[in-house]
Write an enzyme that holds these catalytic residues in place. Structure first.
Site, mmCIF file in Angstrom:
data_model
loop_
_atom_site.group_PDB
_atom_site.id
_atom_site.type_symbol
_atom_site.label_atom_id
_atom_site.label_comp_id
_atom_site.label_asym_id
_atom_site.label_seq_id
_atom_site.Cartn_x
_atom_site.Cartn_y
_atom_site.Cartn_z
ATOM 1 N N SER A 13 0.834 -1.184 -0.111
ATOM 2 C CA SER A 13 -0.055 0.022 -0.023
ATOM 3 C C SER A 13 0.870 1.136 0.009
ATOM 4 C CB SER A 13 -1.013 0.076 1.482
ATOM 5 O OG SER A 13 -1.632 1.339 1.445
ATOM 6 N N HIS A 38 -1.283 -1.271 -4.143
ATOM 7 C CA HIS A 38 -2.351 -0.812 -3.364
ATOM 8 C C HIS A 38 -2.443 0.620 -3.205
ATOM 9 C CE1 HIS A 38 -6.033 -2.075 -0.880
ATOM 10 N NE2 HIS A 38 -5.389 -1.036 -0.057
ATOM 11 N N ASP A 40 -4.535 3.405 -1.604
ATOM 12 C CA ASP A 40 -5.789 3.888 -0.671
ATOM 13 C C ASP A 40 -6.439 5.206 -0.868
ATOM 14 O OD1 ASP A 40 -5.931 1.343 1.021
ATOM 15 O OD2 ASP A 40 -3.842 1.992 1.741
ATOM 16 N N MET A 42 -8.939 8.143 0.161
ATOM 17 C CA MET A 42 -9.714 8.468 1.234
ATOM 18 C C MET A 42 -10.356 9.679 1.318
ATOM 19 S SD MET A 42 -7.194 7.175 4.381
ATOM 20 C CE MET A 42 -6.453 5.361 4.408
ATOM 21 N N HIS A 71 -8.508 1.170 -3.625
ATOM 22 C CA HIS A 71 -9.295 0.815 -2.566
ATOM 23 C C HIS A 71 -10.218 2.118 -2.249
ATOM 24 C CE1 HIS A 71 -9.495 -0.245 2.053
ATOM 25 N NE2 HIS A 71 -10.715 -0.216 1.491
ATOM 26 N N MET A 73 -12.046 4.174 -0.123
ATOM 27 C CA MET A 73 -12.794 4.507 1.207
ATOM 28 C C MET A 73 -13.494 5.975 1.122
ATOM 29 S SD MET A 73 -9.616 3.072 3.331
ATOM 30 C CE MET A 73 -8.549 3.185 2.081
ATOM 31 N N MET A 142 -11.116 -5.949 5.916
ATOM 32 C CA MET A 142 -10.368 -4.821 6.479
ATOM 33 C C MET A 142 -10.249 -5.523 7.902
ATOM 34 S SD MET A 142 -10.046 -2.175 4.865
ATOM 35 C CE MET A 142 -9.069 -1.191 6.119
ATOM 36 N N GLY A 147 -8.707 4.261 7.533
ATOM 37 C CA GLY A 147 -8.236 5.585 7.725
ATOM 38 C C GLY A 147 -6.908 6.017 7.971
ATOM 39 N N PHE A 148 -5.993 5.056 8.585
ATOM 40 C CA PHE A 148 -4.827 5.260 8.642
ATOM 41 C C PHE A 148 -3.783 4.081 8.374
ATOM 42 C CE2 PHE A 148 -7.502 8.046 11.243
ATOM 43 C CZ PHE A 148 -6.965 9.125 10.958
ATOM 44 N N ASP A 180 -6.659 -6.578 4.502
ATOM 45 C CA ASP A 180 -6.119 -5.058 4.631
ATOM 46 C C ASP A 180 -5.983 -4.657 5.957
ATOM 47 O OD1 ASP A 180 -4.876 -2.669 3.985
ATOM 48 O OD2 ASP A 180 -6.771 -2.117 2.719
ATOM 49 N N GLY A 181 -4.783 -4.129 6.412
ATOM 50 C CA GLY A 181 -4.633 -3.484 7.741
ATOM 51 C C GLY A 181 -3.667 -4.422 8.835
ATOM 52 N N GLY A 182 -2.482 -3.773 9.356
ATOM 53 C CA GLY A 182 -1.929 -4.301 10.292
ATOM 54 C C GLY A 182 -1.101 -5.565 9.796
ATOM 55 N N SER A 203 2.930 -0.220 5.957
ATOM 56 C CA SER A 203 3.955 0.184 6.820
ATOM 57 C C SER A 203 4.756 -0.917 6.821
ATOM 58 C CB SER A 203 3.578 0.603 8.004
ATOM 59 O OG SER A 203 2.726 -0.564 8.551
HETATM 60 C C1 DX5 Z 1 -6.252 1.590 5.851
HETATM 61 C C2 DX5 Z 1 -5.769 1.121 4.525
HETATM 62 C C3 DX5 Z 1 -4.776 0.130 4.350
HETATM 63 C C4 DX5 Z 1 -3.332 0.777 5.081
HETATM 64 C C5 DX5 Z 1 -2.709 -0.475 5.325
HETATM 65 O O1 DX5 Z 1 -7.232 2.419 5.849
HETATM 66 O O2 DX5 Z 1 -6.931 0.686 3.712
HETATM 67 O O3 DX5 Z 1 -4.435 0.038 2.964
HETATM 68 O O4 DX5 Z 1 -2.641 1.568 4.306
HETATM 69 O O5 DX5 Z 1 -1.558 -0.077 5.923
HETATM 70 P P1 DX5 Z 1 -0.719 -1.083 7.157
HETATM 71 O O6 DX5 Z 1 -0.181 -2.391 6.472
HETATM 72 O O7 DX5 Z 1 0.517 -0.147 7.583
HETATM 73 O O8 DX5 Z 1 -1.801 -1.351 8.206
HETATM 74 ZN ZN ZN Z 2 -6.344 -0.512 1.725
#
Ligand code: DX5
Ligand code: ZN
Length: 225
Positions: A13, A38, A40, A42, A71, A73, A142, A147-148, A180-182, A203
């Site tokens: 991402s 990917h 994102d 927002m 993606h 959002m 998710m 959001g972050f 997706d996420g973490g 990240s």
């Molecule tokens: C969250 C995004 C994710 C995010 C993933 O809102 O949709 O794609 O950037 O980032 P990490 O892998 O750091 O959680």
């Molecule tokens: Zn995403």
């Protein structure tokens, strides 16, 4: 409980990339073996953050042949789908929580030969899929509240992935599961084994100095040497 057929794909991402050096960051991730990029998007309404729009997608399209996994959002996705298709998106994923007419939205994406995805927030039940199976190419679960970047994986999502994998296998559907996420190197294997086909990693790829090596390590972890 994986399908046992295909390798797990890694989708870096760009949310965690250095936007001033975005082309180089993407090229580094691609040279590490990124399967998708990917993106994102927002809007500051559906999620409390604002990122990028179709201009960045079209800029990325010029510098990589790797499919762009967009993606959205955003509220009112219908208003923007055509712009993201025109920019060169290969996958467009909209959130189940944002659409009054999800079937129409997904169908509109597919009619333009772009693959259609449906994203579910952690608290959104799989029941929303009941009448949409024929309309999706990808389901994005998710594993954080969107959001972050760099949030912690919500563990209740692992059984949800397993449940979705079971449903897709039982129905013998050709639908990808994206998580997706973490996602980090220390939970990627568990997430893949729960049944994910695609792992998004922001990240875990772009924090630090070496996106190429980070992607390589993630791929090695989930698919072996
Ligand atoms: C969250 C995004 C994710 C995010 C993933 O809102 O949709 O794609 O950037 O980032 P990490 O892998 O750091 O959680
Ligand atoms: Zn995403």
């Amino acid at each position: 409980m994986t399908t046992g057929k295909n390798k797990v794909q890694i989708a870096p991402s760009i949310l965690s990339a250095d936007f001033a050096r975005l082309g180089d960051e993407v090229q580094a991730a691609v040279s590490g073996g990124a399967d998708l990029i990917h993106v994102d998007v927002m809007d500051g309404h559906f999620v409390p953050n604002i990122t990028i729009g179709p201009l960045v997608v079209s800029a990325l399209k010029k510098i990589t042949a790797v499919p762009l996994d967009v993606h959205l959002m955003i509220e009112n996705p219908d208003q923007y789908v055509d712009a993201f298709i025109g920019a060169g998106s290969d996958f467009i994923t909209v959130h189940a929580e944002t659409g009054y007419h999800l079937q129409r939205t997904l169908d509109a994406i597919r009619r333009q030969k772009v693959r259609a995805g449906l994203a579910l927030n952690p608290a959104t039940t799989l029941n929303v899929l009941e009448h949409l199976w024929p309309d999706v190419d990808l389901i994005l679960l998710m594993s954080v509240n969107p959001g972050f970047g760099n949030q912690k994986f919500i563990p209740q999502v692992w059984p949800k992935i397993q449940q979705l994998r079971q449903m897709i296998n039982d129905k013998t559907l050709d639908i990808l599961i994206e998580v997706d996420g973490g996602v980090k190197i220390d939970n990627a294997v568990q997430t893949a084994q729960a049944g994910a086909d695609i792992l998004v990693a922001g990240s875990a790829v772009f924090d630090g100095k070496n996106p190429q090596e980070n992607v390589r390590q993630l791929k090695l972890a989930v698919n072996g040497g």
